[in-house]
Design a protein around this motif. Structure first.
Motif, PDB file in Angstrom:
ATOM      1  N   MET A 139     -78.012  20.200  27.059  1.00  0.00           N
ATOM      2  CA  MET A 139     -77.054  20.402  25.970  1.00  0.00           C
ATOM      3  C   MET A 139     -75.654  20.231  26.564  1.00  0.00           C
ATOM      4  O   MET A 139     -75.277  20.965  27.474  1.00  0.00           O
ATOM      5  CB  MET A 139     -77.204  21.790  25.354  1.00  0.00           C
ATOM      6  CG  MET A 139     -76.288  22.056  24.180  1.00  0.00           C
ATOM      7  SD  MET A 139     -76.377  23.775  23.586  1.00  0.00           S
ATOM      8  CE  MET A 139     -78.048  23.815  22.959  1.00  0.00           C
ATOM      9  N   THR A 140     -74.919  19.237  26.069  1.00  0.00           N
ATOM     10  CA  THR A 140     -73.648  18.864  26.691  1.00  0.00           C
ATOM     11  C   THR A 140     -72.560  18.736  25.645  1.00  0.00           C
ATOM     12  O   THR A 140     -72.745  18.077  24.622  1.00  0.00           O
ATOM     13  CB  THR A 140     -73.787  17.523  27.439  1.00  0.00           C
ATOM     14  OG1 THR A 140     -74.912  17.579  28.318  1.00  0.00           O
ATOM     15  CG2 THR A 140     -72.524  17.211  28.235  1.00  0.00           C
ATOM     16  N   GLY A 141     -71.422  19.347  25.908  1.00  0.00           N
ATOM     17  CA  GLY A 141     -70.266  19.169  25.039  1.00  0.00           C
ATOM     18  C   GLY A 141     -69.555  17.862  25.342  1.00  0.00           C
ATOM     19  O   GLY A 141     -69.592  17.368  26.468  1.00  0.00           O
ATOM     20  N   MET A 142     -68.927  17.287  24.308  1.00  0.00           N
ATOM     21  CA  MET A 142     -68.189  16.046  24.520  1.00  0.00           C
ATOM     22  C   MET A 142     -66.848  16.090  23.794  1.00  0.00           C
ATOM     23  O   MET A 142     -66.729  16.688  22.726  1.00  0.00           O
ATOM     24  CB  MET A 142     -69.006  14.825  24.076  1.00  0.00           C
ATOM     25  CG  MET A 142     -69.169  14.591  22.585  1.00  0.00           C
ATOM     26  SD  MET A 142     -67.779  13.778  21.723  1.00  0.00           S
ATOM     27  CE  MET A 142     -67.564  12.291  22.663  1.00  0.00           C
ATOM     28  N   LEU A 143     -65.855  15.479  24.418  1.00  0.00           N
ATOM     29  CA  LEU A 143     -64.538  15.310  23.822  1.00  0.00           C
ATOM     30  C   LEU A 143     -64.139  13.847  23.964  1.00  0.00           C
ATOM     31  O   LEU A 143     -64.203  13.274  25.060  1.00  0.00           O
ATOM     32  CB  LEU A 143     -63.504  16.186  24.519  1.00  0.00           C
ATOM     33  CG  LEU A 143     -63.603  17.686  24.257  1.00  0.00           C
ATOM     34  CD1 LEU A 143     -62.645  18.435  25.181  1.00  0.00           C
ATOM     35  CD2 LEU A 143     -63.272  17.999  22.808  1.00  0.00           C
TER      36      LEU A 143
END
Length: 336
Positions: free
Chosen positions: A271-275
């Motif tokens: 599970m990875t956040g992205m911007l």
């Protein structure tokens, strides 16, 4: 008489949904550009869920909007005066100009737009930061590949609708999650997803398992909350979850985290956040590919356009949290 710049400033930090008292309407003369600067007459404002987070004082990926400051917003407009060698009067540009009628810029973070490719609303959606977020979130963070089963929440919204279309272009099977029968119809009939689930109906988890019996390879999450928890129970081995947004939590005083996070262990998933800002050096490459798909008719651009003045911004922002928009929500300023 000098031209007047009408603005919307943050007057207080909201608790829950923003209220009228959280805003201040101000006006001031339009300044002349200094050396290396130009003035933009803003015609369209991007209305984004992230705005709600920018109003909070807590630590985040970007400093909060200060009390008394013009509310941060992406926008598109035309250069009306310039002392900058790279921008001429008449150029159409996009950038973070704020909720105001005119903005002064030194050119940092500003892109010129080729109006022969698309109209302004498309540059706020498919060919703007919305499209770039979907592109990098799905392909770089989610590592979607041909044959994957991809699930997208907020599938009738700005980023979700584009992410699902890109997944289809890449040969994936795509399931969208949206609210209500009309949005679910748009997800399949207009955006071309293989299936849609109405989260307002019961048994979302059961329906998803029926539609993805081998599990979900990529989950592109725009909403968080209960829907994220449901999808966590339906993962394929090695699944990739992209945390792009969490609109269900933005107005909550106590953010709800995922209760089913141990399913990441079971599925050996990530599970990875992205911007999108992390990919600034690749914007031009991605924009070129998005534009090719758009010109070829492989990407559909849909916008919900509210026409009014900057004073209509607070009410327009609330439409995001009411689920009143499909595709990109835009405030088009009168007379521009």
């Amino acid at each position: 008489m000098p031209q007047i710049n009408r603005q919307v400033r943050l007057a207080a930090r909201p608790s829950g949904l923003p209220r009228p008292a959280d805003w201040e309407f101000t006006s001031e003369p339009v300044p002349a550009p200094g050396p290396g600067e130009f003035v933009v007459a803003v015609s369209h404002l991007s209305i984004d869920p992230a705005m709600r987070g920018w109003m909070n004082a807590r630590a985040s990926y970007i400093p909060p909007v200060e009390i008394g400051a013009v509310m941060r917003a992406g926008g598109i407009g035309r250069v009306t005066a310039s002392e900058h060698p790279g921008f001429a009067v008449g150029d159409f540009v996009s950038g973070v100009f704020g909720v105001q009628e005119y903005a002064v810029s030194d050119g940092r973070g500003v892109m010129k737009l080729d109006m022969s490719v698309a109209d302004v609303p498309v540059y706020m959606g498919v060919l703007g930061m919305t499209g770039l977020t979907a592109y990098f979130g799905l392909l770089d963070t989610g590592k979607a590949r041909e044959g994957d089963t991809v699930v997208v929440s907020g599938a009738a919204g700005a980023v979700g609708s584009v992410a699902g279309q890109i997944a289809k272009i890449k040969g994936c099977r795509v399931i969208g999650i949206a609210g209500g029968p009309e949005k679910c119809r748009l997800v399949t009939e207009e955006f071309g997803f293989d299936a849609a689930i109405d989260y307002r109906l019961p048994h979302l988890r059961r329906t998803l398992r029926q539609l993805a019996p081998q599990g979900v390879d990529v989950y592109f999450d725009n909403v968080g909350g209960e829907i994220l928890d449901d999808v966590l129970t339906c993962l394929a081995r090695g699944a990739r979850i992209v945390i792009c947004g969490a609109i269900s939590q933005y107005n909550e005083s106590q953010v709800r985290g995922p209760a089913n996070y141990t399913m990441l262990l079971v599925a050996r998933a990530s599970m990875t956040g992205m911007l999108v800002f992390d990919y600034a050096d690749r914007y031009q490459q991605a924009m070129a590919e998005l534009a090719d798909w758009y010109r070829a008719g492989r990407l559909v651009s849909r916008e919900t356009i509210v026409r009014g003045s900057v004073e209509d911004f607070p009410e327009t922002l609330l439409k995001l949290f009411e689920g009143a928009n499909t595709g990109k929500l835009i405030l088009a300023l009168d007379g521009r």
